[in-house]
Enzyme design. Sequence first.
Site, PDB file in Angstrom:
ATOM      1  N   CYS A  27       0.701  -1.137  -0.206  1.00 36.14           N
ATOM      2  CA  CYS A  27       0.020   0.057  -0.074  1.00 36.14           C
ATOM      3  C   CYS A  27       1.048   1.388   0.057  1.00 36.14           C
ATOM      4  CB  CYS A  27      -0.887  -0.061   1.193  1.00 36.14           C
ATOM      5  SG  CYS A  27      -2.056   1.503   1.450  1.00 36.14           S
ATOM      6  N   HIS A  40      -1.217  -5.115 -10.542  1.00 33.64           N
ATOM      7  CA  HIS A  40      -1.776  -3.893 -11.294  1.00 33.64           C
ATOM      8  C   HIS A  40      -2.010  -4.262 -12.821  1.00 33.64           C
ATOM      9  CE1 HIS A  40      -1.614  -1.127  -7.874  1.00 33.64           C
ATOM     10  NE2 HIS A  40      -0.852  -1.676  -7.402  1.00 33.64           N
ATOM     11  N   ASN A  90      -5.894  -4.490  -9.444  1.00 31.42           N
ATOM     12  CA  ASN A  90      -5.980  -2.968  -9.239  1.00 31.42           C
ATOM     13  C   ASN A  90      -5.953  -2.603 -10.636  1.00 31.42           C
ATOM     14  OD1 ASN A  90      -6.025  -2.622  -6.129  1.00 31.42           O
ATOM     15  ND2 ASN A  90      -3.788  -3.400  -6.472  1.00 31.42           N
ATOM     16  N   GLU A 118      -9.526   0.255  -7.227  1.00 35.14           N
ATOM     17  CA  GLU A 118      -8.576  -0.654  -6.485  1.00 35.14           C
ATOM     18  C   GLU A 118      -9.351  -1.840  -6.248  1.00 35.14           C
ATOM     19  OE1 GLU A 118      -6.456   0.723  -3.368  1.00 35.14           O
ATOM     20  OE2 GLU A 118      -6.088   2.717  -3.761  1.00 35.14           O
ATOM     21  N   CYS A 123      -3.676   6.073  -5.362  1.00 33.43           N
ATOM     22  CA  CYS A 123      -3.188   4.785  -5.361  1.00 33.43           C
ATOM     23  C   CYS A 123      -1.776   4.831  -5.639  1.00 33.43           C
ATOM     24  CB  CYS A 123      -4.104   3.778  -6.238  1.00 33.43           C
ATOM     25  SG  CYS A 123      -3.221   2.079  -5.889  1.00 33.43           S
ATOM     26  N   GLY A 124      -0.975   4.772  -4.482  1.00 27.09           N
ATOM     27  CA  GLY A 124       0.515   4.817  -4.705  1.00 27.09           C
ATOM     28  C   GLY A 124       1.074   3.814  -5.528  1.00 27.09           C
ATOM     29  N   GLY A 132      -0.562   2.252  -7.384  1.00 23.07           N
ATOM     30  CA  GLY A 132      -0.909   2.090  -8.991  1.00 23.07           C
ATOM     31  C   GLY A 132      -0.162   3.246  -9.578  1.00 23.07           C
TER      32      GLY A 132
HETATM   33  N1  LIG Z   1      -5.968  -1.834  -3.153  1.00 30.11           N
HETATM   34  C1  LIG Z   1      -4.666  -2.408  -3.238  1.00 30.11           C
HETATM   35  C2  LIG Z   1      -4.216  -2.100  -1.874  1.00 30.11           C
HETATM   36  C3  LIG Z   1      -3.858  -0.657  -1.626  1.00 30.11           C
HETATM   37  C4  LIG Z   1      -3.233   0.121  -2.526  1.00 30.11           C
HETATM   38  C5  LIG Z   1      -2.985   1.462  -1.862  1.00 30.11           C
HETATM   39  N2  LIG Z   1      -4.385   2.383  -2.050  1.00 30.11           N
HETATM   40  C6  LIG Z   1      -1.845   2.100  -2.556  1.00 30.11           C
HETATM   41  O1  LIG Z   1      -1.771   3.469  -2.310  1.00 30.11           O
HETATM   42  O2  LIG Z   1      -0.859   1.431  -3.093  1.00 30.11           O
HETATM   43  C7  LIG Z   1      -4.569  -3.946  -3.502  1.00 30.11           C
HETATM   44  O3  LIG Z   1      -5.684  -4.544  -3.307  1.00 30.11           O
HETATM   45  O4  LIG Z   1      -3.609  -4.475  -3.923  1.00 30.11           O
END
Ligand SMILES: N[C@@H](CCC[C@H](N)C(=O)O)C(=O)O
Length: 275
Positions: free
Chosen positions: A73, A161, A192, A210, A219-220, A222
Amino acid sequence: MSRPFLKMNGLGNDFVVVEARSAPFAPSADEVRAIADRERGIGCDQIVSIDPSTRADAAVRFWNADGEEVGACGNASRCVGWLLMEASGRDEASFETQAGILTARRAGEKRISVDMGEPGLDWKQIPLEEAMDTRGVELQVGPIDAPLLHTPGCVSMGNPHVVFFVEDAETAPVREVGPMIEHHRLFPEGVNVGFAQIKARDRIRLKVWERGAGLTKACGTGACAALVAAARRGLTDRKATLELDGGDLVIEWRESDGHVIMTGGLELEFTGVLP
Ligand SMILES: N[C@@H](CCC[C@H](N)C(=O)O)C(=O)O
């Protein structure tokens, strides 16, 4: 389960963060969903626990709002890095995640750089259901003879991703296509879903549906995945500003060691006590 928490966010992607180095925190999926519920609970995209570690300053676990634990995350990693540095008075902190040991460094007032490590680029690392070239996988949305979206790139940042390249991210069908692809059979662990518009060789506009949280403000991981996917196809340089709904991140896929460096802000919203 009454215990203190911090409500934080990275560009609006928000978290309930629990300090668990002196008392274990292992919420059930139902408890995660209850905390994350924006009507009946505190409300957040992800839950984060800061646990003890013998190999780094801490170990960190992440759960999506749907209750599932995940390996990475990015936006929360900046929040954790900041908390650890504020507590130690140092300008660097390291923490274990399922994606490996990450290192965070200060990059300004409430601005943190995190070394997110090397991206996973082999189909088995994403993972995909079958062998494909992850620079552009055989996946399309819409009519066979006139697909709406097609040939996305796939990257793992410790979480899966898929990145579609679109003409205009503002009008991309994120809410329609995101949930369809999130659980597509090609992605055995889910995925994602990024929608990336290349604005310049150093600027990408990105929206992310996500896995386990839906459309978030940022989304970092992402953003990291979108930069890597774009650079692999020659669409951008290896460093760019990623424009997310909640703000900008600077992402660099470093030539020297292949690591991805993510730099951006964070906010501490409030403190509270879990019911
Ligand atoms: N939804 C992602 C986990 C969280 C990602 C996050 N919001 C970020 O900033 O990277 C998953 O299920 O892999």
